[in-house]
Design an enzyme around this catalytic site. Structure first.
Site, PDB file in Angstrom:
ATOM      1  N   LYS A  40     -10.001  -3.952 -34.847  1.00 24.72           N
ATOM      2  CA  LYS A  40     -10.122  -3.678 -36.287  1.00 24.72           C
ATOM      3  C   LYS A  40      -8.740  -3.696 -36.937  1.00 24.72           C
ATOM      4  O   LYS A  40      -7.718  -3.576 -36.245  1.00 24.72           O
ATOM      5  CB  LYS A  40     -10.804  -2.330 -36.495  1.00 24.72           C
ATOM      6  CG  LYS A  40     -10.053  -1.133 -35.909  1.00 24.72           C
ATOM      7  CD  LYS A  40     -10.942   0.113 -35.866  1.00 24.72           C
ATOM      8  CE  LYS A  40     -10.191   1.297 -35.270  1.00 24.72           C
ATOM      9  NZ  LYS A  40     -11.102   2.432 -34.998  1.00 24.72           N
ATOM     10  N   ARG A 138     -17.976  12.309 -39.297  1.00 23.74           N
ATOM     11  CA  ARG A 138     -17.672  11.078 -40.037  1.00 23.74           C
ATOM     12  C   ARG A 138     -18.947  10.319 -40.358  1.00 23.74           C
ATOM     13  O   ARG A 138     -19.425  10.380 -41.478  1.00 23.74           O
ATOM     14  CB  ARG A 138     -16.684  10.241 -39.221  1.00 23.74           C
ATOM     15  CG  ARG A 138     -16.064   9.104 -39.963  1.00 23.74           C
ATOM     16  CD  ARG A 138     -14.844   8.526 -39.268  1.00 23.74           C
ATOM     17  NE  ARG A 138     -15.144   7.836 -38.015  1.00 23.74           N
ATOM     18  CZ  ARG A 138     -14.226   7.194 -37.280  1.00 23.74           C
ATOM     19  NH1 ARG A 138     -12.967   7.177 -37.666  1.00 23.74           N
ATOM     20  NH2 ARG A 138     -14.559   6.595 -36.166  1.00 23.74           N
ATOM     21  N   HIS A 168     -18.192   9.272 -31.188  1.00 20.27           N
ATOM     22  CA  HIS A 168     -16.727   9.136 -31.214  1.00 20.27           C
ATOM     23  C   HIS A 168     -16.116  10.527 -31.133  1.00 20.27           C
ATOM     24  O   HIS A 168     -16.568  11.442 -31.810  1.00 20.27           O
ATOM     25  CB  HIS A 168     -16.318   8.432 -32.515  1.00 20.27           C
ATOM     26  CG  HIS A 168     -14.891   7.987 -32.537  1.00 20.27           C
ATOM     27  ND1 HIS A 168     -14.314   7.272 -31.505  1.00 20.27           N
ATOM     28  CD2 HIS A 168     -13.905   8.139 -33.469  1.00 20.27           C
ATOM     29  CE1 HIS A 168     -13.044   7.009 -31.808  1.00 20.27           C
ATOM     30  NE2 HIS A 168     -12.781   7.534 -32.988  1.00 20.27           N
ATOM     31  N   ARG A 221     -14.595   1.461 -25.478  1.00 24.80           N
ATOM     32  CA  ARG A 221     -14.073   0.876 -26.721  1.00 24.80           C
ATOM     33  C   ARG A 221     -12.555   1.051 -26.682  1.00 24.80           C
ATOM     34  O   ARG A 221     -11.999   2.063 -27.094  1.00 24.80           O
ATOM     35  CB  ARG A 221     -14.682   1.588 -27.944  1.00 24.80           C
ATOM     36  CG  ARG A 221     -16.224   1.541 -27.958  1.00 24.80           C
ATOM     37  CD  ARG A 221     -16.812   2.116 -29.247  1.00 24.80           C
ATOM     38  NE  ARG A 221     -16.370   3.456 -29.550  1.00 24.80           N
ATOM     39  CZ  ARG A 221     -17.018   4.584 -29.215  1.00 24.80           C
ATOM     40  NH1 ARG A 221     -18.165   4.533 -28.555  1.00 24.80           N
ATOM     41  NH2 ARG A 221     -16.522   5.762 -29.551  1.00 24.80           N
ATOM     42  N   TYR A 270      19.413   2.954 -54.681  1.00 24.89           N
ATOM     43  CA  TYR A 270      18.954   3.639 -55.899  1.00 24.89           C
ATOM     44  C   TYR A 270      19.290   5.126 -55.848  1.00 24.89           C
ATOM     45  O   TYR A 270      19.079   5.783 -54.816  1.00 24.89           O
ATOM     46  CB  TYR A 270      17.442   3.488 -56.039  1.00 24.89           C
ATOM     47  CG  TYR A 270      17.021   2.077 -56.384  1.00 24.89           C
ATOM     48  CD1 TYR A 270      17.380   1.499 -57.610  1.00 24.89           C
ATOM     49  CD2 TYR A 270      16.275   1.325 -55.491  1.00 24.89           C
ATOM     50  CE1 TYR A 270      16.999   0.202 -57.918  1.00 24.89           C
ATOM     51  CE2 TYR A 270      15.885   0.033 -55.789  1.00 24.89           C
ATOM     52  CZ  TYR A 270      16.248  -0.524 -57.010  1.00 24.89           C
ATOM     53  OH  TYR A 270      15.875  -1.799 -57.313  1.00 24.89           O
ATOM     54  N   CYS A 316      14.859   0.192 -50.355  1.00 23.76           N
ATOM     55  CA  CYS A 316      14.389  -0.490 -51.566  1.00 23.76           C
ATOM     56  C   CYS A 316      13.055  -1.185 -51.275  1.00 23.76           C
ATOM     57  O   CYS A 316      12.544  -1.136 -50.162  1.00 23.76           O
ATOM     58  CB  CYS A 316      15.391  -1.548 -52.017  1.00 23.76           C
ATOM     59  SG  CYS A 316      17.080  -0.999 -52.166  1.00 23.76           S
ATOM     60  N   ASP A 318      12.476  -4.361 -51.032  1.00 22.39           N
ATOM     61  CA  ASP A 318      12.593  -5.548 -50.184  1.00 22.39           C
ATOM     62  C   ASP A 318      13.805  -5.558 -49.262  1.00 22.39           C
ATOM     63  O   ASP A 318      14.001  -6.513 -48.530  1.00 22.39           O
ATOM     64  CB  ASP A 318      12.689  -6.799 -51.074  1.00 22.39           C
ATOM     65  CG  ASP A 318      11.762  -6.716 -52.261  1.00 22.39           C
ATOM     66  OD1 ASP A 318      10.549  -6.713 -52.035  1.00 22.39           O
ATOM     67  OD2 ASP A 318      12.255  -6.600 -53.402  1.00 22.39           O
TER      68      ASP A 318
HETATM   69  C1  LIG Z   1     -10.985   2.978 -33.732  1.00 21.84           C
HETATM   70  C2  LIG Z   1     -12.094   3.395 -32.866  1.00 21.84           C
HETATM   71  C3  LIG Z   1     -11.992   3.285 -31.469  1.00 21.84           C
HETATM   72  C4  LIG Z   1     -10.718   2.926 -30.761  1.00 21.84           C
HETATM   73  O1  LIG Z   1      -9.905   4.068 -30.667  1.00 21.84           O
HETATM   74  P1  LIG Z   1      -8.543   4.040 -29.841  1.00 21.84           P
HETATM   75  O2  LIG Z   1      -8.029   5.427 -29.949  1.00 21.84           O
HETATM   76  O3  LIG Z   1      -7.650   3.075 -30.567  1.00 21.84           O
HETATM   77  O4  LIG Z   1      -8.859   3.598 -28.480  1.00 21.84           O
HETATM   78  C5  LIG Z   1     -13.119   3.569 -30.713  1.00 21.84           C
HETATM   79  N1  LIG Z   1     -14.279   3.961 -31.299  1.00 21.84           N
HETATM   80  C6  LIG Z   1     -14.390   4.102 -32.638  1.00 21.84           C
HETATM   81  C7  LIG Z   1     -15.687   4.550 -33.205  1.00 21.84           C
HETATM   82  C8  LIG Z   1     -13.309   3.846 -33.463  1.00 21.84           C
HETATM   83  O5  LIG Z   1     -13.425   4.013 -34.787  1.00 21.84           O
END
Ligand SMILES: *Cc1c(COP(=O)(O)O)cnc(C)c1O
Length: 376
Positions: A40, A138, A168, A221, A270, A316, A318
């Protein structure tokens, strides 16, 4: 934003590190367990397509993204493995996901009912993963009744293929396991309510896997680990020990574009927040907050040639300025972020300096910095 191809500032991504990190994790998988590479947000700023293709070669079985658009980007690049969108996709886009064989996360029962209508109109079947909110707060099912009703709704429902159920963790990167275990218990309870049979049930992110939390998970994941970063990343906290060796892939490099001597009383940047107390050598680096190199980096030390030099004056939009120990030629290499964890300007150190996590540092470097790939 147009990438700056005609200035010397790039994000370098070492694909051999990506390959090794994924391959190491693949070696640790349990029989039948799958690795889905989480790519992602443009692969945490590393570049979705090159990272996805490298992860595939290293043994990834599928991918996770946050947005449907990110999934479509992978499909357009010719990737045919399973792709799961982890965020909430508008129900009206369920047919688009189905057409491209993209699996969507289901946040609740109302979403399922809406998506069913759109799918029926076009006689399509969508692959879904039921999200369970076991304590992240979430998305996903958190109430028993609603989850039971969703199971009933899905029984013999031709609009959906139940590919997964997942949750998660909020604190798999912490040595304090209490909240983690509470989430595991909550998820196990939801599993007991199942009357349908998801193909894969999964919980592991990088942290849950590499810290050996040992909760059954058909899919890992694998996100931050791909990029070689330890998921235990709270500012200034020591890393938990990961079960595999990770090698960071990302560095941010540039060059001095200007070098000059300033004199006592001369300001830099600045607001003249830095004023020289005598003759000093100041170098200019063509990267700024418009690239995601935040003003908060004032004072951070970057490596110029072989010396660590503090950023003086405000960053700055850039450009920023550094104080050099002696005069150096224009074109001298500047390493803003090193991919060597032993260097003091490694990405975790940069994140600590900003009071944030390295995930955010990788993601905030934007498209104006071209990505360059090494060791393909
Ligand atoms: C982003 C995400 C992950 C990956 O998490 P890491 O800490 O980068 O391994 C896994 N599951 C869900 C639902 C996520 O949103």
């Amino acid at each position: 934003m147009v990438p700056g191809r005609h200035r010397p500032a790039v994000v370098r991504v070492d694909l051999s590190a990506i390959r090794e990190n994924v391959a190491e994790e693949v070696k640790r998988l349990k029989p039948k367990q799958k690795l889905f590479a989480v790519v992602k947000a443009n692969a945490y700023g590393h570049g979705a397509i090159p990272v996805a293709k490298t992860a595939l070669k290293a043994g990834a079985d599928g991918f996770c993204v946050a947005l449907l658009d990110e999934a479509l980007e992978l499909r357009q690049a010719g990737i045919v493995k399973p792709i799961l969108v982890l965020g909430v996709t508008p129900a009206e886009d369920a047919p688009l996901a189905a057409v491209h064989d993209v699996s969507l996360a289901v946040p609740n029962l109302a979403w399922l009912k809406q998506a069913e209508q759109f799918l029926q109109e076009e006689q399509l079947q969508l692959k879904i993963h039921l999200a369970i909110d076991s304590g992240m707060g979430r998305i996903g099912f958190s109430e028993d009744d609603e989850f039971v009703a969703a199971n009933k709704f899905l029984t013999a429902n031709k609009s959906f293929f139940i590919e997964g159920m997942f949750t998660h963790f909020a604190s798999a990167d912490s040595s304090d396991e209490r909240y983690f275990q509470k989430q595991v218990a909550r998820f196990n309870h939801m599993k007991e309510l199942l009357t349908i049979k998801p193909k894969w049930i999964h919980v592991d992110n990088t942290a849950a896997s590499v810290f050996d939390k040992n909760v059954p998970s058909d899919i890992v994941r694998f996100g931050i680990g791909i990029y070689g970063l330890n998921p235990s990343s709270n500012p200034a906290s020591p890393d938990l020990h990961a079960a595999l060796k990770l090698r960071p892939a990302l560095s941010l490099v540039s060059e001095l574009t200007h070098v000059k001597i300033i004199h006592q009383g001369d300001g830099v940047g600045y607001g003249s927040t830095y004023v020289a107390d005598g003759d000093q050598v100041i170098g200019t680096v063509p990267v700024g907050y418009a690239d995601g190199w935040l003003r908060k980096f004032q004072g951070f030390k970057v490596k110029v040639g072989d010396s660590y030099c503090p950023i003086v004056g405000r960053v700055c939009m850039d450009q920023f300025m550094v104080r050099l120990p002696q005069t150096m030629p224009v074109g001298t290499k500047v390493v803003l972020i090193s991919n060597d964890p032993a260097e003091p300007n490694n990405i975790k150190a940069a994140a600590d300096y900003l009071d944030t996590i390295h995930y955010e540092v990788a993601c905030m470097l934007n498209d104006r910095l071209p990505r360059v790939y090494d060791n393909e």
